[in-house]
Design an enzyme around this catalytic site. Structure first.
Site, PDB file in Angstrom:
ATOM      1  N   ASN A  10       0.913  -1.322   0.235  1.00  0.00           N
ATOM      2  CA  ASN A  10      -0.189  -0.020  -0.018  1.00  0.00           C
ATOM      3  C   ASN A  10       0.938   1.288  -0.056  1.00  0.00           C
ATOM      4  O   ASN A  10       1.565   1.232   0.789  1.00  0.00           O
ATOM      5  CB  ASN A  10      -0.811   0.065   1.252  1.00  0.00           C
ATOM      6  CG  ASN A  10      -1.683   1.314   1.522  1.00  0.00           C
ATOM      7  OD1 ASN A  10      -1.712   2.046   0.449  1.00  0.00           O
ATOM      8  ND2 ASN A  10      -2.195   1.303   2.577  1.00  0.00           N
ATOM      9  N   TRP A  11       0.716   2.113  -1.150  1.00  0.00           N
ATOM     10  CA  TRP A  11       1.753   2.953  -1.443  1.00  0.00           C
ATOM     11  C   TRP A  11       1.148   4.272  -0.731  1.00  0.00           C
ATOM     12  O   TRP A  11       1.882   5.413  -0.518  1.00  0.00           O
ATOM     13  CB  TRP A  11       2.237   3.086  -2.740  1.00  0.00           C
ATOM     14  CG  TRP A  11       2.998   2.203  -3.453  1.00  0.00           C
ATOM     15  CD1 TRP A  11       3.473   1.336  -2.529  1.00  0.00           C
ATOM     16  CD2 TRP A  11       3.249   2.047  -4.578  1.00  0.00           C
ATOM     17  NE1 TRP A  11       4.423   0.477  -3.621  1.00  0.00           N
ATOM     18  CE2 TRP A  11       4.134   0.901  -4.861  1.00  0.00           C
ATOM     19  CE3 TRP A  11       2.759   2.844  -5.843  1.00  0.00           C
ATOM     20  CZ2 TRP A  11       4.699   0.487  -5.979  1.00  0.00           C
ATOM     21  CZ3 TRP A  11       3.392   2.254  -7.146  1.00  0.00           C
ATOM     22  CH2 TRP A  11       4.272   1.295  -7.213  1.00  0.00           C
ATOM     23  N   HIS A  96      -9.193   1.098   6.131  1.00  0.00           N
ATOM     24  CA  HIS A  96      -7.978   1.097   6.684  1.00  0.00           C
ATOM     25  C   HIS A  96      -8.139   2.079   7.862  1.00  0.00           C
ATOM     26  O   HIS A  96      -8.717   3.072   7.816  1.00  0.00           O
ATOM     27  CB  HIS A  96      -6.906   1.845   5.786  1.00  0.00           C
ATOM     28  CG  HIS A  96      -5.332   1.844   6.001  1.00  0.00           C
ATOM     29  ND1 HIS A  96      -4.903   2.731   6.876  1.00  0.00           N
ATOM     30  CD2 HIS A  96      -4.638   0.941   5.872  1.00  0.00           C
ATOM     31  CE1 HIS A  96      -3.718   2.556   7.131  1.00  0.00           C
ATOM     32  NE2 HIS A  96      -3.387   1.384   6.376  1.00  0.00           N
ATOM     33  N   GLU A  98      -6.309   4.510   8.833  1.00  0.00           N
ATOM     34  CA  GLU A  98      -6.012   6.059   8.545  1.00  0.00           C
ATOM     35  C   GLU A  98      -7.468   6.638   7.899  1.00  0.00           C
ATOM     36  O   GLU A  98      -7.815   7.662   8.356  1.00  0.00           O
ATOM     37  CB  GLU A  98      -4.915   6.174   7.453  1.00  0.00           C
ATOM     38  CG  GLU A  98      -3.386   5.830   8.075  1.00  0.00           C
ATOM     39  CD  GLU A  98      -2.465   5.326   7.331  1.00  0.00           C
ATOM     40  OE1 GLU A  98      -2.579   5.309   6.074  1.00  0.00           O
ATOM     41  OE2 GLU A  98      -1.470   5.015   7.893  1.00  0.00           O
ATOM     42  N   GLY A 174       3.360   2.009  10.685  1.00  0.00           N
ATOM     43  CA  GLY A 174       4.328   2.942  10.459  1.00  0.00           C
ATOM     44  C   GLY A 174       4.999   3.393  11.711  1.00  0.00           C
ATOM     45  O   GLY A 174       5.615   4.546  11.916  1.00  0.00           O
ATOM     46  N   SER A 214       4.004  -2.556  10.060  1.00  0.00           N
ATOM     47  CA  SER A 214       5.630  -2.474  10.240  1.00  0.00           C
ATOM     48  C   SER A 214       6.158  -3.928   9.688  1.00  0.00           C
ATOM     49  O   SER A 214       7.255  -4.534  10.611  1.00  0.00           O
ATOM     50  CB  SER A 214       6.147  -2.526  11.686  1.00  0.00           C
ATOM     51  OG  SER A 214       5.866  -0.903  11.792  1.00  0.00           O
ATOM     52  N   GLY A 235       3.245  -1.182   4.300  1.00  0.00           N
ATOM     53  CA  GLY A 235       2.948   0.206   3.971  1.00  0.00           C
ATOM     54  C   GLY A 235       4.492   0.533   3.695  1.00  0.00           C
ATOM     55  O   GLY A 235       4.811   0.523   2.431  1.00  0.00           O
ATOM     56  N   GLY A 236       5.244   1.075   4.641  1.00  0.00           N
ATOM     57  CA  GLY A 236       6.398   1.830   4.482  1.00  0.00           C
ATOM     58  C   GLY A 236       7.321   0.898   3.425  1.00  0.00           C
ATOM     59  O   GLY A 236       8.035   1.653   2.555  1.00  0.00           O
TER      60      GLY A 236
HETATM   61  P1  PGA Z   1       3.259   0.267   7.703  1.00  0.00           P
HETATM   62  O1  PGA Z   1       1.759   0.315   7.377  1.00  0.00           O
HETATM   63  O2  PGA Z   1       3.878  -1.511   6.862  1.00  0.00           O
HETATM   64  O3  PGA Z   1       3.961   1.387   7.107  1.00  0.00           O
HETATM   65  O4  PGA Z   1       3.326  -0.245   9.168  1.00  0.00           O
HETATM   66  C1  PGA Z   1       0.886  -0.919   6.961  1.00  0.00           C
HETATM   67  C2  PGA Z   1      -0.501  -0.230   6.433  1.00  0.00           C
HETATM   68  O5  PGA Z   1      -0.816   0.614   6.763  1.00  0.00           O
HETATM   69  O6  PGA Z   1      -1.183  -1.107   5.875  1.00  0.00           O
END
Ligand code: PGA
Length: 251
Positions: A10-11, A96, A98, A174, A214, A235-236
């Protein structure tokens, strides 16, 4: 039961079109020959077309980070399922953390997105997960149950066969803090048990549950070795070709 692994990048709100192109080229290369797992990428909307065209002959699928339930109309800032399909999208991330936290998306809104996606034959990747305060207050399972029941309301058995669940503890996203493999496995087993109560055990056994928060090259192997962890939502580390390539090539 063995489920086909699914590795998702997921960018988020990162990458220009040129950066997305370059990243997709690298990921396309290192996914060659990976026929025992699925790999998907969720670029920002503006790069979907570019990434889909770079990866059209690869096994990597392009997915979206959100979707509206209506096919067109006065919904400023939203994206239609038909528009996504036209751009080559097959699945969509919904709920998600967020979206839930920064944009106040509640169970009802998330459920509308779920039903909307399915109506237009987009496969949802439905995200759930507790915050740190909820975990420390021993509310993890209650929160997961509420999110699961709220987001999946009205989904049929057939819908569930197209749905992927992503368990993403908010405190691990994150932050560099990963849930331990035991914590992740415990939550995944709980989710699967709930799914078997809400639907049928046979169905629950086939639903893929991804872990997110993470995920990195150095923890992906042990997470993927857990019996109820069927993949990762990254994510990252998905923004770095070398890291993501290592992740999708987990052992
Ligand atoms: P992260 O994000 O790998 O940067 O912790 C995961 C996500 O939000 O799906």
């Amino acid at each position: 039961m063995k489920r086909r692994p699914l590795l998702a990048g997921n960018w988020k709100m990162h990458t220009t079109v040129a950066e997305a192109h370059a990243l997709a080229v690298e990921i396309g290369k290192c996914s060659e020959g990976l026929d025992d797992r699925d790999v998907i990428l969720a670029p920002p909307f503006t790069s979907i077309h570019e990434v889909a065209s770079v990866l059209k002959d690869s096994c990597v699928e392009v997915v979206a980070q959100n979707v509206c339930w209506e096919e067109q109309g006065a919904f400023t800032g939203e994206i239609s399922p038909l528009m996504l399909k036209e751009a080559g999208v097959t699945s969509v991330i919904i709920g998600h953390s967020e979206r839930r936290q920064i944009f106040s998306e509640d169970h009802e809104l998330i459920n509308k997105r779920m039903l909307g996606a399915l109506k237009y034959d987009l496969k949802p990747i439905f995200c759930i997960g507790e915050t740190l305060a909820e975990r420390e207050g021993s509310k993890t399972f209650t929160v997961l149950e509420e999110q699961l029941k709220g987001g999946l309301a009205g989904l049929s058995l057939r819908d569930m066969q197209k749905t992927v669940i992503a368990y993403e503890p908010v405190w691990a996203i994150g932050t560099g803090k990963t849930a331990t493999k035991e914590q992740a496995q415990e939550a995944h087993a709980f989710i699967r048990k709930l799914l078997s109560e809400m639907y049928e055990k046979d169905i629950a056994d086939t639903i893929r549950i991804l872990y997110g928060g993470s995920v990195k090259p150095d923890n992906v192997d042990e997470l993927m070795a857990q019996s109820d962890i069927d993949g990762a939502l990254v994510g990252g580390a998905a923004l770095d070709a070398e890291s993501f390539c290592r992740i999708i090539n987990f052992i």
